[in-house]
Design a protein around this motif. Structure first.
Motif, PDB file in Angstrom:
ATOM      1  N   LEU A 167       0.843  -1.204   0.000  1.00 27.53           N
ATOM      2  CA  LEU A 167       0.000   0.000   0.000  1.00 27.53           C
ATOM      3  C   LEU A 167       0.880   1.257   0.000  1.00 27.53           C
ATOM      4  O   LEU A 167       0.606   2.213  -0.733  1.00 27.53           O
ATOM      5  CB  LEU A 167      -0.932   0.006   1.217  1.00 27.53           C
ATOM      6  N   ALA A 168       1.942   1.235   0.804  1.00 25.02           N
ATOM      7  CA  ALA A 168       2.854   2.388   0.881  1.00 25.02           C
ATOM      8  C   ALA A 168       3.445   2.680  -0.495  1.00 25.02           C
ATOM      9  O   ALA A 168       3.495   3.832  -0.939  1.00 25.02           O
ATOM     10  CB  ALA A 168       3.958   2.115   1.898  1.00 25.02           C
ATOM     11  N   TYR A 169       3.870   1.613  -1.182  1.00 19.95           N
ATOM     12  CA  TYR A 169       4.451   1.788  -2.516  1.00 19.95           C
ATOM     13  C   TYR A 169       3.409   2.380  -3.471  1.00 19.95           C
ATOM     14  O   TYR A 169       3.688   3.298  -4.235  1.00 19.95           O
ATOM     15  CB  TYR A 169       4.953   0.446  -3.060  1.00 19.95           C
ATOM     16  N   HIS A 170       2.187   1.841  -3.389  1.00 14.30           N
ATOM     17  CA  HIS A 170       1.139   2.298  -4.306  1.00 14.30           C
ATOM     18  C   HIS A 170       0.780   3.767  -4.068  1.00 14.30           C
ATOM     19  O   HIS A 170       0.561   4.521  -5.019  1.00 14.30           O
ATOM     20  CB  HIS A 170      -0.105   1.405  -4.176  1.00 14.30           C
ATOM     21  N   ILE A 171       0.741   4.181  -2.804  1.00 13.80           N
ATOM     22  CA  ILE A 171       0.448   5.595  -2.511  1.00 13.80           C
ATOM     23  C   ILE A 171       1.593   6.473  -3.032  1.00 13.80           C
ATOM     24  O   ILE A 171       1.368   7.509  -3.664  1.00 13.80           O
ATOM     25  CB  ILE A 171       0.207   5.817  -1.001  1.00 13.80           C
ATOM     26  N   ASN A 172       2.818   6.036  -2.776  1.00 16.69           N
ATOM     27  CA  ASN A 172       3.989   6.748  -3.285  1.00 16.69           C
ATOM     28  C   ASN A 172       3.870   6.897  -4.809  1.00 16.69           C
ATOM     29  O   ASN A 172       4.055   7.983  -5.374  1.00 16.69           O
ATOM     30  CB  ASN A 172       5.236   5.931  -2.900  1.00 16.69           C
ATOM     31  N   LEU A 173       3.507   5.800  -5.476  1.00 14.55           N
ATOM     32  CA  LEU A 173       3.449   5.806  -6.940  1.00 14.55           C
ATOM     33  C   LEU A 173       2.345   6.720  -7.475  1.00 14.55           C
ATOM     34  O   LEU A 173       2.591   7.521  -8.383  1.00 14.55           O
ATOM     35  CB  LEU A 173       3.256   4.383  -7.470  1.00 14.55           C
ATOM     36  N   VAL A 174       1.139   6.611  -6.924  1.00  9.16           N
ATOM     37  CA  VAL A 174       0.054   7.450  -7.479  1.00  9.16           C
ATOM     38  C   VAL A 174       0.321   8.929  -7.201  1.00  9.16           C
ATOM     39  O   VAL A 174       0.015   9.781  -8.039  1.00  9.16           O
ATOM     40  CB  VAL A 174      -1.367   7.024  -7.008  1.00  9.16           C
ATOM     41  N   LEU A 175       0.917   9.230  -6.047  1.00  7.85           N
ATOM     42  CA  LEU A 175       1.271  10.632  -5.767  1.00  7.85           C
ATOM     43  C   LEU A 175       2.336  11.112  -6.746  1.00  7.85           C
ATOM     44  O   LEU A 175       2.257  12.230  -7.272  1.00  7.85           O
ATOM     45  CB  LEU A 175       1.776  10.780  -4.324  1.00  7.85           C
ATOM     46  N   THR A 176       3.332  10.273  -6.995  1.00  2.03           N
ATOM     47  CA  THR A 176       4.401  10.628  -7.936  1.00  2.03           C
ATOM     48  C   THR A 176       3.827  10.849  -9.331  1.00  2.03           C
ATOM     49  O   THR A 176       4.113  11.868  -9.979  1.00  2.03           O
ATOM     50  CB  THR A 176       5.475   9.517  -7.971  1.00  2.03           C
ATOM     51  N   GLU A 177       3.009   9.897  -9.800  1.00  4.57           N
ATOM     52  CA  GLU A 177       2.448  10.004 -11.149  1.00  4.57           C
ATOM     53  C   GLU A 177       1.541  11.237 -11.280  1.00  4.57           C
ATOM     54  O   GLU A 177       1.587  11.949 -12.289  1.00  4.57           O
ATOM     55  CB  GLU A 177       1.648   8.745 -11.510  1.00  4.57           C
ATOM     56  N   ALA A 178       0.724  11.470 -10.254  1.00  6.17           N
ATOM     57  CA  ALA A 178      -0.200  12.608 -10.309  1.00  6.17           C
ATOM     58  C   ALA A 178       0.570  13.921 -10.297  1.00  6.17           C
ATOM     59  O   ALA A 178       0.220  14.876 -10.996  1.00  6.17           O
ATOM     60  CB  ALA A 178      -1.167  12.547  -9.130  1.00  6.17           C
ATOM     61  N   MET A 179       1.648  13.957  -9.514  1.00 11.06           N
ATOM     62  CA  MET A 179       2.431  15.197  -9.428  1.00 11.06           C
ATOM     63  C   MET A 179       3.193  15.449 -10.730  1.00 11.06           C
ATOM     64  O   MET A 179       3.247  16.589 -11.208  1.00 11.06           O
ATOM     65  CB  MET A 179       3.383  15.087  -8.240  1.00 11.06           C
ATOM     66  N   VAL A 180       3.749  14.390 -11.311  1.00 10.78           N
ATOM     67  CA  VAL A 180       4.446  14.540 -12.601  1.00 10.78           C
ATOM     68  C   VAL A 180       3.458  15.019 -13.662  1.00 10.78           C
ATOM     69  O   VAL A 180       3.763  15.891 -14.476  1.00 10.78           O
ATOM     70  CB  VAL A 180       5.092  13.202 -13.050  1.00 10.78           C
ATOM     71  N   ASN A 181       2.276  14.460 -13.600  1.00  5.72           N
ATOM     72  CA  ASN A 181       1.229  14.857 -14.539  1.00  5.72           C
ATOM     73  C   ASN A 181       0.937  16.361 -14.414  1.00  5.72           C
ATOM     74  O   ASN A 181       0.851  17.083 -15.410  1.00  5.72           O
ATOM     75  CB  ASN A 181      -0.023  14.044 -14.227  1.00  5.72           C
ATOM     76  N   ALA A 182       0.825  16.811 -13.171  1.00 11.23           N
ATOM     77  CA  ALA A 182       0.552  18.236 -12.938  1.00 11.23           C
ATOM     78  C   ALA A 182       1.722  19.095 -13.414  1.00 11.23           C
ATOM     79  O   ALA A 182       1.529  20.131 -14.052  1.00 11.23           O
ATOM     80  CB  ALA A 182       0.286  18.476 -11.454  1.00 11.23           C
ATOM     81  N   ILE A 183       2.945  18.654 -13.125  1.00  7.33           N
ATOM     82  CA  ILE A 183       4.131  19.440 -13.475  1.00  7.33           C
ATOM     83  C   ILE A 183       4.305  19.523 -14.983  1.00  7.33           C
ATOM     84  O   ILE A 183       4.482  20.602 -15.548  1.00  7.33           O
ATOM     85  CB  ILE A 183       5.407  18.821 -12.842  1.00  7.33           C
ATOM     86  N   LYS A 184       4.266  18.380 -15.645  1.00  7.82           N
ATOM     87  CA  LYS A 184       4.659  18.340 -17.055  1.00  7.82           C
ATOM     88  C   LYS A 184       3.530  18.661 -18.009  1.00  7.82           C
ATOM     89  O   LYS A 184       3.760  19.269 -19.045  1.00  7.82           O
ATOM     90  CB  LYS A 184       5.233  16.962 -17.388  1.00  7.82           C
ATOM     91  N   HIS A 185       2.339  18.206 -17.675  1.00 12.42           N
ATOM     92  CA  HIS A 185       1.255  18.352 -18.647  1.00 12.42           C
ATOM     93  C   HIS A 185       0.320  19.500 -18.299  1.00 12.42           C
ATOM     94  O   HIS A 185      -0.077  20.263 -19.159  1.00 12.42           O
ATOM     95  CB  HIS A 185       0.485  17.038 -18.767  1.00 12.42           C
ATOM     96  N   ALA A 186      -0.039  19.592 -17.033  1.00 14.99           N
ATOM     97  CA  ALA A 186      -1.024  20.604 -16.661  1.00 14.99           C
ATOM     98  C   ALA A 186      -0.368  21.976 -16.482  1.00 14.99           C
ATOM     99  O   ALA A 186      -0.849  22.980 -16.990  1.00 14.99           O
ATOM    100  CB  ALA A 186      -1.747  20.161 -15.399  1.00 14.99           C
ATOM    101  N   ASN A 187       0.757  22.016 -15.765  1.00 15.22           N
ATOM    102  CA  ASN A 187       1.419  23.300 -15.527  1.00 15.22           C
ATOM    103  C   ASN A 187       2.510  23.606 -16.552  1.00 15.22           C
ATOM    104  O   ASN A 187       3.250  24.576 -16.410  1.00 15.22           O
ATOM    105  CB  ASN A 187       2.025  23.332 -14.120  1.00 15.22           C
ATOM    106  N   ALA A 188       2.633  22.733 -17.546  1.00 18.96           N
ATOM    107  CA  ALA A 188       3.560  22.919 -18.670  1.00 18.96           C
ATOM    108  C   ALA A 188       4.993  23.233 -18.234  1.00 18.96           C
ATOM    109  O   ALA A 188       5.698  24.018 -18.846  1.00 18.96           O
ATOM    110  CB  ALA A 188       3.035  23.996 -19.609  1.00 18.96           C
ATOM    111  N   GLY A 189       5.424  22.603 -17.161  1.00 20.43           N
ATOM    112  CA  GLY A 189       6.812  22.708 -16.735  1.00 20.43           C
ATOM    113  C   GLY A 189       7.237  24.069 -16.196  1.00 20.43           C
ATOM    114  O   GLY A 189       8.431  24.344 -16.056  1.00 20.43           O
TER     115      GLY A 189
END
Lengths: 141, 111
Positions: A43-65
């Motif tokens: 569960l810890a790994y999965h939470i780490n992963l979804v937070l990482t993926e969601a944050m990368v998504n926000a950084i790279k795609h939504a906030n355009a870097g």
């Protein structure tokens, strides 16, 4: 707020160097879930992963870097449910237009949203007043 | 990113000396693999013993290396994956793409 409820509200600059910090917070929260009957390490790994993926998504795609923007993360966890919201103030995108990965093609990209959808029970991405929010829920029983 | 590179019998071993292979650092690994293939290396082993966490960008960097290997008529194999890291390869079906070995020496014997 319920006695057994944990809430974490954090804002970080729109930069990938903060991924490990957010992931670590997610892992530490998972380890606090005394009543969780499943494998807490997983569960810890999965939470780490979804937070990482969601944050990368926000950084790279939504906030355009743009490093001057921020990513706002809100985590709410009870005995029954994990609820994560990741806010960005970028242009946004249509989450339903993202196809699942084609496993017969070997692409470098396109697995982030798939991983989130695989590990969480409910995922949505919608517009809010000054940006967008990616919402993810997972039942813990 | 902290990478330790060794060469054994014409095989380049990249030891990824990081706890996380994610969107922050996986570009460095991708660039390094590309450089090695372009400079003439044919066989690369990526050892993930120290990597406790991998995200879709980390997986993508390894896929990129794998495709680079094919286009240079070489090989890219993986060794010593931690359990949670291996499960990410399974979830994304990439365990069917990569040759994954439980130890560095076993991987070296299979090039």
């Amino acid at each position: 707020m319920d006695k057994r409820e944990i809430e974490v509200d954090i804002k970080v600059p729109n930069q990938t160097r903060y991924l490990s910090l957010i992931g670590r917070i997610g892992e530490d929260i998972a380890k606090e879930l005394d009543k969780y009957s499943g494998d807490r390490e997983t569960l810890a790994y999965h939470i780490n992963l979804v937070l990482t993926e969601a944050m990368v998504n926000a950084i790279k795609h939504a906030n355009a870097g743009d490093p001057d923007k921020t990513v706002h993360i809100f985590i709410n966890i009870t005995d029954n449910e994990l609820f994560i919201r990741v806010y960005d103030n970028g242009q946004g995108f249509d989450i339903n237009a993202i196809p699942p990965p084609d496993f017969t093609q070997l692409e470098d990209r396109g697995r982030g949203i798939f991983l989130i959808r695989s590990l969480m029970d409910f995922v949505s991405y919608r517009k809010v007043c000054d940006g967008n929010v990616l919402e993810m829920r997972k039942r813990l029983h | 990113m902290n990478l330790k590179i060794e060469k054994k019998n014409e095989i380049v071993i990249i030891y990824v000396k990081e706890e996380r292979l994610d969107a922050h650092n996986s570009g460095d690994l991708k660039t390094e693999m590309q450089r090695l293939f372009e400079e003439g290396s044919k066989n690369i082993l990526v050892d993930l013993h120290d990597v406790r966490f991998i995200d879709s960008s980390g997986l993508g960097a390894l896929v990129s290396g794998f495709k680079n290997a094919i286009s240079h008529h070489g090989n890219l194999k993986l060794s010593t994956l931690q359990t949670q890291v291996k499960s990410m390869f399974e979830l994304t079906r990439l365990h069917r793409v990569f040759e994954i070995y439980t130890s560095t020496s076993e991987a070296l014997d299979n090039f």
